[in-house]
Each structure stands twice: as structure tokens, then as C-alpha cells.
Design an enzyme around this catalytic site. Sequence first.
Site, short mmCIF file in Angstrom:
data_model
loop_
_atom_site.label_atom_id
_atom_site.label_comp_id
_atom_site.label_asym_id
_atom_site.label_seq_id
_atom_site.Cartn_x
_atom_site.Cartn_y
_atom_site.Cartn_z
N LYS A 247 -22.93 -7.18 6.86
CA LYS A 247 -23.58 -7.36 7.95
C LYS A 247 -24.54 -8.74 7.77
CE LYS A 247 -24.47 -4.10 10.80
NZ LYS A 247 -25.27 -2.97 11.40
N ARG B 51 -31.73 -2.16 9.44
CA ARG B 51 -30.14 -1.64 9.48
C ARG B 51 -29.64 -1.69 8.02
NH1 ARG B 51 -29.48 -4.38 14.51
NH2 ARG B 51 -28.92 -3.15 16.14
N GLY C 43 -21.16 3.74 11.62
CA GLY C 43 -21.79 5.02 11.73
C GLY C 43 -22.31 5.74 10.39
N MET D 14 -24.02 4.50 8.05
CA MET D 14 -25.36 4.40 7.43
C MET D 14 -26.45 4.40 8.48
SD MET D 14 -24.74 3.97 4.24
CE MET D 14 -26.33 3.34 3.81
N ARG E 24 -18.34 -8.80 12.87
CA ARG E 24 -17.51 -8.47 11.70
C ARG E 24 -15.92 -8.50 12.06
NH1 ARG E 24 -20.07 -2.28 12.03
NH2 ARG E 24 -18.93 -1.99 14.16
N HIS F 25 -18.07 6.39 18.70
CA HIS F 25 -17.76 6.75 17.25
C HIS F 25 -16.53 7.31 17.34
CE1 HIS F 25 -18.05 9.42 13.88
NE2 HIS F 25 -18.73 8.75 13.36
N ARG G 99 22.70 13.05 -0.91
CA ARG G 99 22.78 14.27 -1.44
C ARG G 99 23.92 15.13 -0.77
NH1 ARG G 99 16.50 14.02 -0.69
NH2 ARG G 99 17.56 13.23 1.41
N ARG H 235 25.36 11.05 -5.04
CA ARG H 235 24.92 11.99 -5.98
C ARG H 235 25.85 13.47 -6.16
NH1 ARG H 235 18.92 14.60 -6.50
NH2 ARG H 235 19.64 15.82 -4.78
N GLU I 292 15.57 12.21 -14.53
CA GLU I 292 14.66 13.03 -13.73
C GLU I 292 14.11 14.26 -14.57
OE1 GLU I 292 16.47 15.28 -10.44
OE2 GLU I 292 18.48 14.92 -11.30
N SER J 5 18.59 6.09 -11.53
CA SER J 5 17.89 6.25 -10.42
C SER J 5 16.59 7.37 -10.93
CB SER J 5 18.69 6.67 -9.37
OG SER J 5 18.00 6.87 -8.16
N GLY K 37 14.52 9.91 -10.42
CA GLY K 37 14.17 11.28 -9.48
C GLY K 37 12.86 11.59 -9.66
N THR K 38 11.75 11.13 -8.78
CA THR K 38 10.51 11.26 -9.25
C THR K 38 9.88 12.75 -8.96
OG1 THR K 38 9.91 9.97 -7.50
CG2 THR K 38 9.74 8.90 -9.70
N ASN K 39 10.40 13.20 -7.97
CA ASN K 39 9.99 14.50 -7.58
C ASN K 39 10.21 15.47 -8.90
OD1 ASN K 39 9.93 13.45 -5.08
ND2 ASN K 39 11.63 14.65 -4.04
N ASP K 40 11.50 15.56 -9.44
CA ASP K 40 11.83 16.64 -10.63
C ASP K 40 11.09 15.94 -11.94
OD1 ASP K 40 13.24 17.97 -8.89
OD2 ASP K 40 14.98 18.16 -10.03
N CYS L 141 14.33 7.18 -6.43
CA CYS L 141 14.74 7.87 -5.31
C CYS L 141 14.13 9.03 -4.90
CB CYS L 141 16.46 8.05 -5.21
SG CYS L 141 16.88 9.45 -6.33
N TYR M 299 14.75 -1.66 -7.19
CA TYR M 299 14.93 -1.27 -5.83
C TYR M 299 14.16 0.09 -5.67
CZ TYR M 299 18.36 2.21 -6.77
OH TYR M 299 19.06 3.42 -7.12
#
Lengths: 917, 917
Positions: free
Chosen positions: A49, A119, A128, A130, A363, A485, A593, A650, A785, A804, A806-809, A872, A892
Site C-alpha cells: 500500500k 492503515r 481485512g 490488518m 493494487r 469482505h 488400470r 498396467r 512404487e 512410472s 506410483g507415488t501413492n504407494d 502416475c 512426463y
Amino acid sequence: MAIAVVPPKKRDAQTKIAKRWVFLFDEIDTVQEMVEGSWDKVRSLLGGKGAGLGDMTRAKVPVPPGFTVTTEACNAYLAAKGKFPENMWEQVLESLKEVEKKAGKSFGDVKNPLLVSVRSGAKFSMPGMMDTVLNLGLNDAIAEGMVKLTGDERFVYDAYRRLVQMFGSVVMGIDDEPFEDYLTEVKRERGVKSDVELKAEDWKKVTREFEKIFRKETGEDFPQDPYRQLELAVEAVFKSWNGKRAVDYRNAANIPHNLGTAVNVQTMVFGNMGDQSGTGVAFTRNPATGQKKLFGDFLMNAQGEDVVAGIRTPVPIAELERENAEIYAQFVDIANKLERHYRNMQDVEFTIERGKLWMLQTRDGKRTARSAVRIAVDMEQEKLISKQEAVQRVTPQHVIQLLHPQFDDVAKQEAKKMGRMVATGVNASPGAAVGVAAFDADLAEKWGKAKRSVIMVRPETKPDDVHGMLASRGILTSRGGATSHAAVVARQFGVPCVCGAEALEIDIRKRQLTVGGVVIHEGDTISIDGSTGEVFIGEIERIEPEFAHETYLRTLLAWADEFRELGIYANADYPVDARRAREYGAQGVGLCRTEHMFFQEERLPIVQAMILSEPGSEEEAVHLEKLRHFQHDDFYGIFKAMDGYPVIIRLLDPPLHEFMPDHEQLAMRAAGLRLMGDRPNELTRVEELMTAVEGLREFNPMLGLRGVRLGIVRPAISAMQVSALFEAACQLKREGVDVHPEIMVAVTSSASEVKFMRELIEKVANEIMEQFGCKVEYKVGTMIELPRAALIADQMAQYSEFFSFGTNDLTQTTFGISRDDAEGKFLLHYVEHGFLPENPFQVIDEDGVGALIEVAVQKGRKARPNLEVGICGEHGGDPKSIHFCQKAGLNYVSCSPFRVPVARLAAAHAALEGKRS
Amino acid sequence: MAIAVVPPKKRDAQTKIAKRWVFLFDEIDTVQEMVEGSWDKVRSLLGGKGAGLGDMTRAKVPVPPGFTVTTEACNAYLAAKGKFPENMWEQVLESLKEVEKKAGKSFGDVKNPLLVSVRSGAKFSMPGMMDTVLNLGLNDAIAEGMVKLTGDERFVYDAYRRLVQMFGSVVMGIDDEPFEDYLTEVKRERGVKSDVELKAEDWKKVTREFEKIFRKETGEDFPQDPYRQLELAVEAVFKSWNGKRAVDYRNAANIPHNLGTAVNVQTMVFGNMGDQSGTGVAFTRNPATGQKKLFGDFLMNAQGEDVVAGIRTPVPIAELERENAEIYAQFVDIANKLERHYRNMQDVEFTIERGKLWMLQTRDGKRTARSAVRIAVDMEQEKLISKQEAVQRVTPQHVIQLLHPQFDDVAKQEAKKMGRMVATGVNASPGAAVGVAAFDADLAEKWGKAKRSVIMVRPETKPDDVHGMLASRGILTSRGGATSHAAVVARQFGVPCVCGAEALEIDIRKRQLTVGGVVIHEGDTISIDGSTGEVFIGEIERIEPEFAHETYLRTLLAWADEFRELGIYANADYPVDARRAREYGAQGVGLCRTEHMFFQEERLPIVQAMILSEPGSEEEAVHLEKLRHFQHDDFYGIFKAMDGYPVIIRLLDPPLHEFMPDHEQLAMRAAGLRLMGDRPNELTRVEELMTAVEGLREFNPMLGLRGVRLGIVRPAISAMQVSALFEAACQLKREGVDVHPEIMVAVTSSASEVKFMRELIEKVANEIMEQFGCKVEYKVGTMIELPRAALIADQMAQYSEFFSFGTNDLTQTTFGISRDDAEGKFLLHYVEHGFLPENPFQVIDEDGVGALIEVAVQKGRKARPNLEVGICGEHGGDPKSIHFCQKAGLNYVSCSPFRVPVARLAAAHAALEGKRS
């Protein structure tokens, strides 16, 4: 000016006295020189500001004179536990003198008093969050002096009562309630509805009563010394940086906690000095749609807080032209100038004091996703910004919001016919939301954490409500407009919002709302359409948005594609998913899958019979042959839809018991049959099934007989899948379709497993291709994985043409956390209490999981330089994780089709910002 | 000698013709020069037997002259797919000429024929695994010539029939059965029981008949050309290197497959030339007990194979003194000389030919664990070997065998009273075994793999039976002595064995054995005591051995302690375990699992009530207070038992539902109650319990709410444990006991978790210590049992004074394999089919789990140089894994108390062999 301006280079060498804590707005050039020209550093020092006010002053925009106390002063004050840094106050006083000169008024002067606003202004805008104090400098004597000077007693005591309340609440921490209650009482006494109808004597009376409330609540008189007011107000701004709601906001918006806030002290101008005065806020373009047209509200004879707080419903900015054409023209001119200057849509605050226009703030404007995209594309086409800037101005969050589900038009029409549409309000933040009504922020937050969909319903919202708003699927208010707000916060966080739906009678105490005779209780389901402002009782069916119609977004993503380096694939199990993935811009299927296909109703009995047959038996072969025909059709459809693109299939992954009935249910059924005693054959059947299920049961199925382990123990299943796959591929090739199958083995932890499956695949593939007399190019690869697979990636790469992740497992095994079990039981607790910075199932954990990915990429590529590496898991669609993938050098990412547009943009950002490792 | 001896250095430069494939026994010095003095290389080239014969010849021990065809020749023959290498046969013939000269006889000479034995001899002794042909060089004409020369027709045709059978079976692959059947028939005809009773004419007849069998089975006549016999026999030895049983044996004994075997051609001496002849095998010390006294058997008028094959039951070696004192004295002298020469207990074969003693072979003797330990200790005390050698001569496997469970004497007495002891045989290999009788090797193997305890029962065993013997818990034979095949193999692999239990009538066809009128069928349970030779029907209770009485072992382990660098701790949950651990030499408790204490009968209801109470409630506190008293006593006992040593206490680890009843059983019970309808209160109770259990239920409990996660969600449980622990410690300190508690947090994956628990522990510890007014030194550390914990070990070390690798869980998560689920379903399949080299839950997987351990040690020590690092999974007691721990630079291993002695020895070996990383 009394303060010696020390040239920046020498400054550090000087004594402490020389440290500058305060700068006048028109000293902006000096400040910029001090920080060697960096505008970012100017903003860090003066806050957004303050920097903006300085910048506007420099640009000859009419800005009321004032000065800024720096963020450094704030930090020094906080570090010293509540002591102004040395010399700061003296600099404030000297700057105040300068402002007095410019304004031609004197602070504390009874005859010609200077009033100021105080201000906060941090580097990043926190609407809102501050605290602000207006009309500072008034006391009983000065008020009387001003009455003499202006002859407008009503105006003076309106201003004075505001000061007492604001000072009381913001500086002294008094609750607003006693003030508001008294005001309500006075209005009832006078028989009027709005503040504007109150007279001078009313305001005088209100002021006296407010001073009493002040005394009662604080035990002290309202300070009559203007300098003491200023000192306390500056301190209050400093302190508010560490107030709970500011900290909450920063946490939610990811703003660092060590920036501090600046304080802006500015000559007051008054929008409430009669009918030739007014105040308003405006956006240079439409913040909801992006349309290039001034958008905003104003109120005549009002102070700025009246517009933003949503207490009075303001008038659209376009009407100002009728009100005062000259001022309107001047305003439009300044708005355009500011937009061109900042090369971005501006959110400006202005006040008209007795016919003179003052700009109080500018702003970059908050905007909806839709607006952000359109503005970015339009501005590129107006040559205001480059393609790269356009791409970088739209966030992945914007894309997510834009592609939020929307209400089904047909369902909406039905609901309207049935009278379920009960109100219309301001379409403040677009999107379709369905949820149960919650009438306060704490409840909304509680229910939200319990995974209930909540619509938070309030007459209006305040900064204290943000935690509940963030936990809600939608926000509904009965008061306030598009700049209230509620509207601003909702737009910023992409929460659908309808505000100012005045037909709603919200009774917080009874926890219900009444509209047109209908009562909606807390916990009842409602639906709101933030794009149209409609409010419905009950649930309205939602549909996915039509990506095809999002012309601006498609243009922007096409530009993003020019910048990104990561390929974007989609996870698609069915042809319909594959087609959607293509439509959204996916360049391949990163994960198909095959197990989902097994669960289909007509197949499940065959799958179960196959599972129960002896491995390697005739019977097994018969069932598998049936399944092969189904699988063939599945693969045929997907390959066809992805003509020309790779499809990673897979092989069967889940443990076999997932396809079987539940053991406990069987046991209960057997017990029932035993009691009845009249169906011995059925009982035998159920008991046999129980034994079979018992044999397949696992303590920790996630770590059991699944993926490649299944392929090794029951190779006939894999052979069936591979056979169906190559038959489909060969057939399509004959039909002229360009197929690129890639076969992926899951849950591997040893190279020997991949080797075995590779040999099996090659054998079956050769058989089928020979049979068809055709050659299909294909790849064989493995999921990574499990931690061990990552650690021995060099060995895995011997037999894998692609990895590939498998970031979940991989996250589950690296952390030793079962997602299904953890999220409710301790993971949310962990994230909330800071045991983990984020939910690692949403954002890749770089220290652990990320380290394994990096090791695997490096070892894998070393063993096979042209190894194709992707991801994946669900993280494939998460922007932060995509940045990590870029950094880790992946080829990828693959995510759900709906996430493909987000991933395209995030990948472009990652490429533009990051370096490849 | 006709062969030019080429000096070793020049050899390589010569033409191929100069390659030496054959060496006379007395050329041993030449060979050793060739390989630059390395005795190991001599053994590689000539095989153990050939090297030994050469060495004995050099030491002037009476060895029948002969020569060795090298292992290189064997490998060249196999590589050339069955072609002798160039010049080999010529060298054989030349060497044969030299032997003829020494023996004063000529090969193939009708008048004065030289007969030879042809024996295999690999680098490492493989008893019974390779083939032997005796009496080679005989044909019809030479037999008649020999009859004339010796006047002993019986001897000649006994020798000849042996040659025909051995040549037939070993070289031509004819089954032994037709030969044996005919011999049995002849004995029955003659009405005699043993071979010795048969006359010359019988043997002549047998020989003729054997020649017919030979012709019938092979379609060829028995070769009358002695040189052709020799050529075929050498080839047969070569080929037998790759025979199935040799390959199996090498796999079992971990002998490389590329060594090849040498062939030893040696002048025949005859133990069957009448009553002044004989043959025997002996050990220079007792191979079962280690006692320093000649041990062995001999038979007069017999050939060597008769002793080892167990067909005739031989006479103890001590009786030879009575038979022929002079020969006996000479033999004792040679035996002592050989033992001193080889600095090890020797296993020798000898033959007495018409009163002259010949030594046919010497080698390091196989021995039982008990014997190995005693011999090592005795020889050190006789100054024959060093302490280090003594330690290195005993294997961890020996220690495991020695500490095998033994039968409870009381139970044995009971069984005897009840007539369950049915026979006594030779106590051939010590140890107590209980199992079901299996009457052939294949069945024994099958049952063994199915995890049944098997006692393999055979009249006698043959090399073909080894796979079944290895899969059995015990071996029982009705024929053969302490040096029979069964006894030798059993001792080597530590399988308890009773042999020669002649009272047993074993009927292989009916698959049963009869003894004293009792019939034991296949599958019936029997017990055998290999230390006493007793055979029982049914199961006899076993007890752990008394370590205190194992004086030799204790001495040896004390020496081991001087060499080892790794500390040895024990996993102990109760004071009794801790005391045993100390007795076995543990220097601390590496893991005290507190959850086992929770399962005790009187505590479980309190534990359940505590679990079901609201976290943080009064009720929870009440239950925890009860548990605290129990825990206090547990800790008091363990700390006291480990006076002066560290005790690592792990805070509660398992998921809470492990303490609750099973959901399915509750559901069934509720269903039952519902049907009865008469106990509504009980139904409500059960239903409430079901809801609670349902809430605690997890899909993958291993990855669920356990360990530190529990400590964070329910910190009161941890606080209770820590409080009980410090109360016990403070109390003991007052009593003068030296306590070193170390508190361990489990299942951690983030440093924040350790930090939280550390703060909790410190807070509670300070409270208690203040209360007692005492100071107890303690440490706080963490398990590293999840991949992420290892990967961020530097962060973990910030808050941990020690790491303890929980290799069980670390293996489960690194591989993504749940041990409970995997072993039966696919892990055994994996190990059997070579997908994994070993079961990673038994031997640390160095590529994956090991890599994580190494990363963690390195990162952890970098962050905290004096970090204490150990291992407390089951691998802590596995010798191979201990070698890894040494390499990885760990401070200690912790294992079950019973494994402590093994670990002490393995750690000494690891320190002596390995380098610290």
C-alpha cells in the site's frame, strides 16, 4: 524537510541515528535509489500500500499527502518486544510536520485541524486482515473547532464517533458489540433504518455514549491527546501483524511470517461531508468475468469502511457518471493510467471530498479464475504483457476453479419449477456448491474437517470468519456486495459465494434462516450458484464443465504448452476417460488400470470363478478365456481413442480377495442359513466360499499378494491380459490406427520379477503378432512404487524401458502409512499440528519420497540412458509436485483427465521458473 | 620319469603341449612351486584328496603310489563337452608307467597285474557325492592270472565282482538293484547272512552273473581292456561333477560350481586278502564329543566301501590293538603325525594288506558342533593353534547346534516307564528331534517344505537321499555306524541322527517300521535323541540347554569377545529374559517391548477399558494409573537384572485394536444374542464394543495408528510409561543399582515426531526425578524402521542419541511385503525359484534394506558424531547379517537371548575377516 536524506550507499556506515524508519509518499524515488532500484525491495520496505501510494504520488495521481513507517520499524518493534526503534517517533513527528505543510492544516490544531488515517500495509495485500483507524486527531476540543470551521456538526460527530469506535476496537481491543447495539438502539428510537438518516444531535449523543462505553470497557478515558492517539494506533498496527487472524490468513495464503507490516499515515479526506462527497472501490476490469469494463461500487456521503464492510448496499460505479460526469471522467482516466502503469488489473479506492476526487489506494486486483484467465489473454492481445507473463499470471488454482463442476441446467430448471429456488444475491465468486448450512465459522470449520460439505451462512462476514470460510464449499451472506469482505475472500480462495441475498432473514441465535416462509435449519442442505447468485433448497445435480467452451483457457493453455518441458499424460481406465483426456490436452495415457475392468457387473462372477479355480488348471483357462474377450474390447477402445499416442497398460494389480465377497458377511450368512436349516446346499456353497475367502485373506493387503507377485504365482492371468492387449493392438493396426502400447508391471521390488514378466510378455506378444502377421512396437516397463525398487533402479532398468513412479504407494511404504487408515486417524492431526508441513498424499514429500525418486532417476538413467521416466500417482496433478517432477528431470506426469489442464499450466510454470536437474 | 618337468615361471610361455594335466603323488613339491607356494592353489588344482595324498607321500606316510589328474583337466573336459584335453591321456599313460615301476607290477599284465582305484577329489570334501571305482584293471584273463599269483580265488573274484558292479553302476549308470538282488538271492541259497561267509565259487558265480547283468543293462560286454576301463572311469569322474546330487550338495553347502574335480588313480591295496588284511576309517579325535582319543571303525577282510556304506557293522578302532598291536602302534603314530602336520583333527582311511599298513586318505574331519568347540579349545591349549584360529574354526552354525533344545530328562524317564522307548542305536549326531516318520527322501522334503517336522527313517541312507535329510529335523537308520553316510551327513549339517538301530524292522514298501511288536506308520510322531541314540514313540518334551555347563563353549566365546568390535545386546521383554541374556553374555537389552506386558491376563481388561475411554479424560487417567503400577514392576525387574548395563525400552508400539476382541466374533455373538432376545443389556454391551472395535479397525494395521503416532494422538499412554520407567529407575538408584535407561520411540518417519516425544519424555522424567530427588542418566532415541526415517536420518539424529534399526519392519516397508501374508503365499516360491537369493526376513537384503541402513548411519553420524547405532530386528542374530552390521559400522546388534552366543561368535568372525566401513 527537516530529515537529512542520507544517500543509500553511505547509510550503512553512518550512526544508528541516521537509520530511516519513515518516508513521505513523495520520497519514493529516494527509497527506490536506496534499494538500488528494486521495486520488490521498495514493496518489502514500505508494504504494497505504501509503495503504491508513493508510486501514485510520483505519477501525479491525486493522493492525499502522508507518510509510511517501514516494515523494518515494525520488525524492530516486535523484536524489541514492544519498543519503537530509536529515533522512529522523532521521524514520525518530523514527517507529520511536512504533511501539515502540504495539507495546509495542523495536527492537534483546534482551529484548522489535520486529521489522518492510520492503515497497515504489508508487502502482500491481506484484505481485512490488518487494522485501520480513521479520523485520528479528533478530540472534544478539536471537534468543536471543526464544527466552527466546517459548519457541519453532523459530519464532525459522525467522524468523531467513528474514531472512538475504531480506536476502541482496533487499538484497545473492545468488542464492537456494545457500540453496534447502542447505534441500533438510537436508530430504533429515531425510527430510522440507515445511518444516513441520523442527525447531528444523534451523532453527538452517540459520540458521548461511545466515550462512555470506551471508559467502561478499558477503564480509561478516550485519549484526548492526538499524538497519544497516533502513537497507540501505530503500535496497534505493528501488533496486529502477529494477531491470530493475520497469522491464520498468512498460513492459508502461504505468506511468510517474517515480513512485518508498514504503517501508512495519511491526510484524511472525507466522503461523508455531504452530498457532494462520496467514496468507493473499483476494479479496472470485471474481477468475476474479466470483461474490460470498470467494475465497482460507491456510496455518496459515506466513509470507505461503509462500502467494504457491506453494511450499506452500495451503488454500481457506472452510476457515478450520472452523479458527477466530470469526476467520473477523471476517475476513468486515472484508472486507465494506473492499469497501464502497473500492467495489471487494478483495485482502487477513492474518495470524493466536496467534489474533489482523491485516490486512496491502488493494487493488483483479486479476481476469479475466469477473470484471471481472460485478463491474461486479453492483455497479451492488447500487447500489455507477453505470452510468458500471461501464462505466469494464471495460477493452477485458477484452472482448478475454472473447471469446477457446475450445476446442471436441466436440474436447475426443475428445481425452479418446484419452487426450490428461494433467493438471488450477488454472484460474488463463481462455482456451484452444495452443502449443509452452518451459521458460524467455528462450526463450519468443525464440519469441514469432518469431511462434511458445508455452506457457511452469515448476514455478513468478518476477518475473524476466514477459518470457517476456508473450510466451506460455499459462502452465502444476506448483506454486502461484490466488494464485500465475503466476496473478496471467496474469490481469492476460489470458494463459490453468493452475497447480499437480502431476501434471507438469518437468525444466528435460532440458527436458522427464513425466506419466503420457508425455514432452513442448521444442517439442512442448500445449493448456491456463485456464477448466477441463485440460492436453492436441497441439492442440485452438478456436471463437469465444458472444456470445449472455455476459449480463453484453451488459448492460454496452448501458450503454456509452448513453454513446458514435461509431457502431460492422463490416467484413464476406459475409452471415455481416454477421449476426455485427449480433449483436455493429454498426450498419452500414463496409467490404464486393468482391474477396474474386472469389477464390472457382468464380469465379476467370472473373475471370482477364475480366482477359485486351481492355478494352471483347465478350469482356470476356461474362465480366463471368457475374460480375455472382455479385456480385448477394453483395450481396443482405449487404443483407438489414443490413436497416435502411447498408452501405458498396467497388468492386474490388486490382491485377489478384493474381488471376493466380505468374509464377515459370509460368516453371518452362514450362521443364518445354519439356523434356518432348510437350504443345506446353499449353506455348503457359502461355507466353501468362506474357506476360499479365508485362504485369500491378508493382514496387510497393501503389502500382500498383488501386482507382479500375482503375475508370478498365477502367470496365466498376466498371459491372458497380454494376449488380449496384443490382439486389440494388431487388429487396430490392420485398421490403420497408430497404436503404441506400453506394458507396465506393478509392485516390483526385485529385477528378477521384471525379468520374468518381460519374458512372459515377449513370449505372448510374439505369438499373437505372429498369428496376426503384424509387428507392433511396444515397451515393457515397471512401476517404481516401493522403496527397494527405487534403491535398485539400476537393476530394474536392465529390464525396463520405462519407469512410472506410483507415488501413492511409494508414499505409503516410504512413510509406513496406510492412507486409508491414516487420514482420519492421525494424518490430519499431523498436518494441523505441524508434524508434517503438508499431507504427503497431496504434495510429494521431497525429503523422503522425493529423495527416492531422484535416486531412481539417476541410477535408472545411468543403466539405461534413454529410460523414459514419469509419475502416475495422484501427485501427477498437483502443481507443487509437478515443480518437483520438473526439477527431478522426469519426462512426463500423468494425472486424472480433469487435472490435465492444471498440469499443463503447472508444467509451464515449472519450466519457466525451474532449472532441470 | 618321462615327462619333462617345466619350471613354473616359464610354463606359460611354452607351447600347449607342455601343459601339465597329470602329477604323480611324489611330485607335490613341483606342483607347489608352480603355484608359487600357495597350498590353497595346490588344493584347487589337485583337489583336497590329491593334495593330501601328495602331502602324505612327502611326509613319508605309507601311501600306495599313484597320480592325480587335475581339476583343470576336468574343467577343460567339461568345457569341450566331453573331450579330454590335448595330451592328457598321454600324460596319464606316462604316469601310469611310473606307478608300475614303484609298485613293481604292470597294468594289464596277466602275470603280475597292477590294479588301481579311481577316485574323485574336489577342492572341498564332498563325502559320498562323487564316484569311486575300485579294483580297476581286472578282466577275465587277469583274474585267472591273479588266482595263480595269489592262490586266493575267493579274494580275486570278490574283487572282480566288485569291479563289475561298481564299474556298472558308477561308469555305466546301471541301477544297483539287480546286482544287490542277485547277491541277496545267492546268500539265501547258501543259507548265509553276510558276504564274508560266501566262498570262492560263490564269488566266481556272482562275477559271471554280474557280467550278464552288465550286458543286459548296457547292451555291451564288460570291457576287457584295462586301459579302456581307465579311460571310461576318468570320464565318469569328470562327468559326475555335474551330476544332480553333486550339484544339490554344492548348493546346500555353498560350494562354487566352477571348481571341477580332480581324479586320483592309485595302486590298489586290499583289505580283503584274508584275515591278515582289513580296512578302516578313523578320526584322530572323537568327532561327536571332541575327546582327544582315536575314534573309528575297521573291518578285517573287507574293502573300504564295506565300512562306510554301513552294510556290515564294523568294529571300534581300539580293538585293532588286540588284533595287531604293531600295526595299531604304527597307525597311532601316523595319526598323531598327520594331526600335528595339518593342525587339525584328521579323518583318515587305511587299509591293511597282508599285514602291511597303507594310508589311503587324510582330510580335516567333519565334526559335531560339540566336538568342533572342544577340539578348537583343546588345540589352543595344546599350543597347536592360536586363539584366533580357535575362534575361526567354530562356525555360528556350530553354536546354534550346540544350543539346540534337548530332551527334558524327567520327560524321558516318564516315557521310558511307559514303555515308549523302543530302541537304541548309534548316537551319530547329537540333538533332540521330534517329528513325523517319513520313509523316503522325497516325502521328507515335501513335508519339510510344508513346515512339518519330519524324522526321515531309512534302513540306510545314500547320497541320493541328501535333499530329504536336509529337510528333516532328524534321521533314523537301522543299519550303519558312526561313520556311515547317514552319520557323516547328519553331523555335517547339524541334523540329529540315530543310526544302526538294528531292532527296527523297516518295511519301505508298507511304509512302516515294526519294533518290539509296535508298528509305527508313516506320519506317526517319533522322537530321537542323537546324543544318546534313544528312539521314542510320540513326542518327548524339550528344554533349552544349560549354557552354564557348556564350559568349552564359554571359553571359546570369551576368546571371541576379545576379537569382536560389535556390542552384543539382547531383546528381552521380561526380567527372566534379561537374566538369561546376561547369562549368555549380552551386554545390554537392545529392545524391551512394552506391549507384551499389556497382553497379560490381569491387565488386558484394564488396557481395553483405557483404550475405550475418551483421550484426555478422567476415565483414561484412572485406567492408566492402574497400568502404571504394573509397568513400574516390569521395568523394576528388568533394570535390576541388567544392573550396570543399558536397557533400551521401546514405548508402546502396536495398534490399539490388537488389544481388542475380534470384530467378526463380536458380530456373530451379537447376531446370536439378537436371535435369543433375552439379554438386551449384554447385546447393547456387545454392540457398543463392536462400534468401538469398528472405529479402531484398520485395513493395513502395520501401516496404521501405532508407535509414535499413538504417542502423539494419545500422549497420556506414553507419559504413563515414561513415568513408570523413571519411578522404577529412581527407586533402584536409591537401592544402589546402576541403571541406564534408554527410551526408544517406534515407527517414526519425521523428526517432528521424535522431537515431540523427546519433549514429553524430558518433561515427565524431570518431574519424577525431582519427586525422587535423584538424577538418572538416560538417552532418548528412535527406531529406524521406515524407509523415510533412514532417508532423513540427519534430521532424526537432531533429536536422537541413538538409532536402532528395526529390520523386520524396515524390510517389510522397503520391499512392500507383509511378512505374515507373504511367506506362505509367495515368498517361499520366490526364494525357491531364485526371484530372491534368500529370505530377506532371515538375512538382511544388502541392496535395498542394507543401502538404507548405510545411508542412515552415514547421515546420522554426520549430524551427531557420537550417535549410537544398533540393530534390533531378527537379523541381529543372523551371522551373515552380523557381517553386514560390522561392515556398516554399527555399534551393536541385539537379538533374542538364545542367539546371543551365536552373535558373539559371528561378531568376532566379522571383526577378524572384515574391514569397518
